[in-house]
Write a protein that holds these residues in place. Structure first.
Motif, PDB file in Angstrom:
ATOM      1  N   HIS A  60      -5.424  26.200 -19.287  1.00  0.00           N
ATOM      2  CA  HIS A  60      -6.329  26.576 -19.444  1.00  0.00           C
ATOM      3  C   HIS A  60      -7.382  25.073 -18.646  1.00  0.00           C
ATOM      4  O   HIS A  60      -7.396  24.286 -19.241  1.00  0.00           O
ATOM      5  CB  HIS A  60      -6.913  27.435 -19.912  1.00  0.00           C
TER       6      HIS A  60
ATOM      7  N   CYS B 212     -12.569  29.004 -17.361  1.00  0.00           N
ATOM      8  CA  CYS B 212     -11.435  28.505 -16.585  1.00  0.00           C
ATOM      9  C   CYS B 212     -11.354  28.414 -15.357  1.00  0.00           C
ATOM     10  O   CYS B 212     -11.588  29.067 -14.909  1.00  0.00           O
ATOM     11  CB  CYS B 212     -10.478  29.451 -17.551  1.00  0.00           C
TER      12      CYS B 212
ATOM     13  N   GLU C 181      -8.368  26.855 -14.284  1.00  0.00           N
ATOM     14  CA  GLU C 181      -7.115  27.072 -13.241  1.00  0.00           C
ATOM     15  C   GLU C 181      -6.544  28.401 -14.094  1.00  0.00           C
ATOM     16  O   GLU C 181      -6.669  29.888 -14.259  1.00  0.00           O
ATOM     17  CB  GLU C 181      -6.510  26.567 -14.491  1.00  0.00           C
ATOM     18  N   PHE C 182      -5.270  28.857 -12.326  1.00  0.00           N
ATOM     19  CA  PHE C 182      -5.915  30.632 -12.632  1.00  0.00           C
ATOM     20  C   PHE C 182      -4.293  30.626 -13.300  1.00  0.00           C
ATOM     21  O   PHE C 182      -3.318  30.828 -12.604  1.00  0.00           O
ATOM     22  CB  PHE C 182      -4.949  30.831 -10.547  1.00  0.00           C
ATOM     23  N   CYS C 183      -4.979  30.933 -14.865  1.00  0.00           N
ATOM     24  CA  CYS C 183      -3.553  31.638 -15.616  1.00  0.00           C
ATOM     25  C   CYS C 183      -3.297  32.746 -15.235  1.00  0.00           C
ATOM     26  O   CYS C 183      -1.885  33.330 -16.388  1.00  0.00           O
ATOM     27  CB  CYS C 183      -3.897  31.092 -16.369  1.00  0.00           C
TER      28      CYS C 183
ATOM     29  N   HIS D 272      -7.821  36.074 -14.620  1.00  0.00           N
ATOM     30  CA  HIS D 272      -8.321  34.801 -14.909  1.00  0.00           C
ATOM     31  C   HIS D 272      -9.953  34.582 -14.332  1.00  0.00           C
ATOM     32  O   HIS D 272     -10.622  33.774 -14.559  1.00  0.00           O
ATOM     33  CB  HIS D 272      -7.332  33.867 -13.969  1.00  0.00           C
TER      34      HIS D 272
ATOM     35  N   MET E  56     -11.806  34.953 -17.624  1.00  0.00           N
ATOM     36  CA  MET E  56     -11.929  34.105 -18.709  1.00  0.00           C
ATOM     37  C   MET E  56     -13.392  34.038 -18.132  1.00  0.00           C
ATOM     38  O   MET E  56     -13.835  32.328 -17.892  1.00  0.00           O
ATOM     39  CB  MET E  56     -10.996  33.219 -18.685  1.00  0.00           C
TER      40      MET E  56
HETATM   41 CU1  CUA Z   1      -7.468  30.623 -18.085  1.00  0.00          CU
HETATM   42 CU2  CUA Z   1      -7.921  31.183 -15.936  1.00  0.00          CU
END
Ligand code: CUA
Length: 660
Positions: free
Chosen positions: A600, A635, A637-639, A643, A646
């Protein structure tokens, strides 16, 4: 089509015929014909192509030149695997944008507090045990500001930057002694020791070279400045250096290129540096007994300047720590052979490589010499220390080795790699007689450093050589007047067939000065941080880590607001953070993730804050909420599929008094 057809009829090396007997599919021949590929091209493609999911057996650790970073590249695919942020801010890794890594970057500021946000990385030095890479740490120097950085290869993160307290430029580092007892930072342009002011007319009396021996603690993974020391050297502009091993263990070899002590001043009618510093036919190879020097330093025969112990030049002479021997003019590299018996010097204005015998040097050191330089340092005559010379051509710079008794020297002016044979005990390893040039392969163009598989260690491998070319000129599509450098991967696996060019890799992020190539199986990096709440700065679970989601929350203590925030796909807790303008914010963030690659980010717009929180990682960021308003944090980062959700809000309530 013609190229391929011609190649196919040439017998050895030709592409196997298509179709029958498990040969290549007809499509390969078709593609080769359409693209005009030769049989050699197809072999090169096959040797370097890495199918998805397959892993490179070697890693290049490359200096990033004046980008200030380090690059990690797979061999033979030449795929860029990672950039490690070192001396310059790097947002992807949250390096320099709040959090722990920002504190590491700040450690490297000037003693005055002046901020340094770039470096000129030159020579990566992998940590060694018994003269072989051990896969634990990587060191790199900053030539522009005389700094050294420590990278931990468990997480590929920079853990420490030390500013040299008495020097402002370095070059002959970083490299390690055979068990990483010391990390050596050699000098470059002489200055008065400790930045005392002294006019250049006092050059000979006041200016000095300075070799720094940084003591390394492998358990802590840190350089210990209090246990480190320095040795004064004459102001000869020391260049590259290498530590001995085996019979040369305990010695350091360091060359120099201004034994004339030229002081420049073209604007006043003096000879410019380029002429003044290359007048003599020979310069001086410095030989330093570092084991004895460490004893002398620890016995207190030092002067402490800016907190660092220095062995002064007269002490170094009196204690027989320093010797000189002439070397062909304006040398660049000095490289110790894997068995430790020879030191190879390439003089960039001399067509030879000169090979010095460690045995002869040791005998000369024991016998002493009546011949002295202007500082009283004994000079061992060249004919008493030299073993051989091999004529290679124009502009030899650096030499690396393989396990078959071959040496590979970069030829800057020739734009070529020269392969030649080592003599002595190596003579029986290959069919050619020792000290013989066997091949020169053109490279594109102006090669500087060169690397082979673990080719600067006691246990080199073989198979590949990397040419680090400073110019690429016409090798790649035009991207404007600033061109990339060019790494060329060479196949050196079959001496009988000669080296062959396999691959061109454009380096579009500053000139990579030197690289080391290590077997990937020596590395055991973390897949995720070993425990939730792990602080990479301390390599421990952070006492402020929020490992229990129930402990998430916000605490106010006067004007200080402390936020404890765990992260897991796909939310921050809490999502509303309310503070007042002028509050001091201490924000603790802990990733609760245990899934590999579930990273993240934490971006706080308007406050120049961006962190990377890898699975299990904890970071704390501190700042003053000096701008009122509503600031979403999210966030980066493409988590997950959620996402975008987030996210949270940072409410900074305006202070009516401050905003009047
Ligand atoms: Cu955590 Cu995108």
């Amino acid at each position: 089509m013609l190229l391929l057809a011609a190649g196919c009829s040439q017998g050895p090396g030709a592409t196997p015929s298509p179709g029958a007997g498990g040969g290549l599919p007809a499509e390969v021949m078709q593609v080769a014909q359409e693209r005009g590929l030769t049989p050699d091209d197809l072999v090169a493609a096959a040797k370097t192509f890495m199918p998805t999911g397959k892993l490179d057996p070697y890693f290049i650790f490359s200096s990033g030149g004046h980008s200030g970073q380090v690059h990690v590249i797979g061999v033979p695919s030449m795929r860029l695997l990672k950039t490690i942020a070192v001396f310059a801010p790097e947002p992807w890794q949250g390096y320099g944008y709040g959090g722990g890594p920002s504190r590491v970057l700040k450690e490297g500021n000037m003693p005055s507090g002046k901020e340094l946000t770039w470096g000129d990385t030159h020579h990566p030095g992998l940590s060694e045990t018994k003269g072989s890479y051990d896969g634990k740490f990587l060191f790199i120097n900053d030539k522009a500001n005389a700094r050294l950085a420590v990278i931990d290869l468990r997480d590929f993160e920079t853990k420490q930057i030390v500013k040299n307290p008495n020097a402002i430029s370095d070059h002959g580092g970083s490299f390690v002694t055979p068990n990483t007892e010391y990390v050596i930072e050699g000098p470059q342009y002489a200055t008065p020791v400790g930045w005392e002011y002294a006019d250049i007319k006092d050059y000979k009396d006041k200016y000095r070279g300075l070799m720094t021996f940084w003591k390394f603690d492998p358990m802590k993974g840190r350089v210990i400045p209090e246990e480190s020391f320095q040795m004064e050297l004459p102001p000869y502009w020391q260049d590259l250096a290498d530590a001995g091993k085996g019979p040369s263990d305990g010695l350091i070899f360091c060359n120099s290129f201004n034994s004339e002590m030229a002081t420049g001043g073209i604007e006043s009618g003096n000879p410019p540096f380029e002429a003044g510093a290359s007048k003599n036919d020979t310069d001086f190879l410095h030989i330093i007994d570092w084991k004895k020097a460490a004893q002398v330093a620890n016995s207190g025969k030092t002067e402490t300047v800016n907190g660092m112990r220095i062995i002064k030049l007269p002490t170094a002479v009196a204690e027989s720590l320093l010797f000189l021997t002439p070397e062909p003019k304006s040398p660049h590299g000095v490289d110790v052979t894997p068995n430790g018996e020879f030191a190879v010097v390439a003089g960039k204005l001399d067509p030879h490589v000169t090979i010095f015998s460690v045995d002869k040097i040791r005998k000369g050191m024991a016998a002493g010499s009546q011949q002295k330089d202007p500082f009283g340092i004994p000079i061992l005559p060249l004919d008493s220390t030299m073993e051989a010379q091999v004529e290679l051509g124009l502009g030899p710079l650096h030499t690396v080795f393989d396990d078959k008794g071959y040496a590979y020297t970069s030829m800057f002016l020739d734009s070529a790699v020269a392969r030649w044979t080592l003599g002595g005990d190596y003579d029986k390893l290959n069919p050619e007689p020792g000290w013989t040039l066997v091949q020169k392969l053109p490279v594109h163009y102006n090669i500087g450093h060169i690397a082979s598989i673990e080719g600067d260690t006691a246990t080199p491998g073989n198979g590949f050589v990397v040419a680090l070319n400073k110019w690429s000129t016409d090798r790649f599509a035009n991207v404007g007047p600033l061109l990339p450098q060019n790494f060329q991967l060479l196949d050196s696996s079959k001496p009988g067939e000669g080296m062959k060019l396999l691959f061109d890799m454009p380096i579009g992020f500053a000139e990579p000065h030197y690289v080391q190539v290590m077997r990937a199986d020596r590395l055991k990096p973390f897949e995720v941080y070993p425990q939730v709440g792990y602080n990479p700065e301390t390599n421990q679970v952070d006492p402020k880590a929020v490992t229990d989601p129930k402990k998430a929350g916000i605490k106010r203590n006067g004007k200080t607001v402390e936020i404890s925030m765990p992260l897991i796909r796909s939310h921050f807790t809490p999502e509303h953070v309310r503070v007042k303008q002028g509050d001091k914010i201490i924000w603790h963030l802990t990733s609760l993730e245990r899934t590999r690659d579930a990273t993240h980010g934490f971006a706080l717009g308007g406050y120049n804050i961006n962190l990377s929180l890898e699975p299990g990682e904890h970071q704390t960021v501190e700042f003053v909420a000096d701008q009122p308003g509503i600031f979403p944090f999210y966030c980066t980062e493409f988590c997950s599929a959620l996402h975008l959700e987030m996210v949270g809000y940072f409410f900074v309530e305006p202070d009516p008094v401050a905003n009047k």
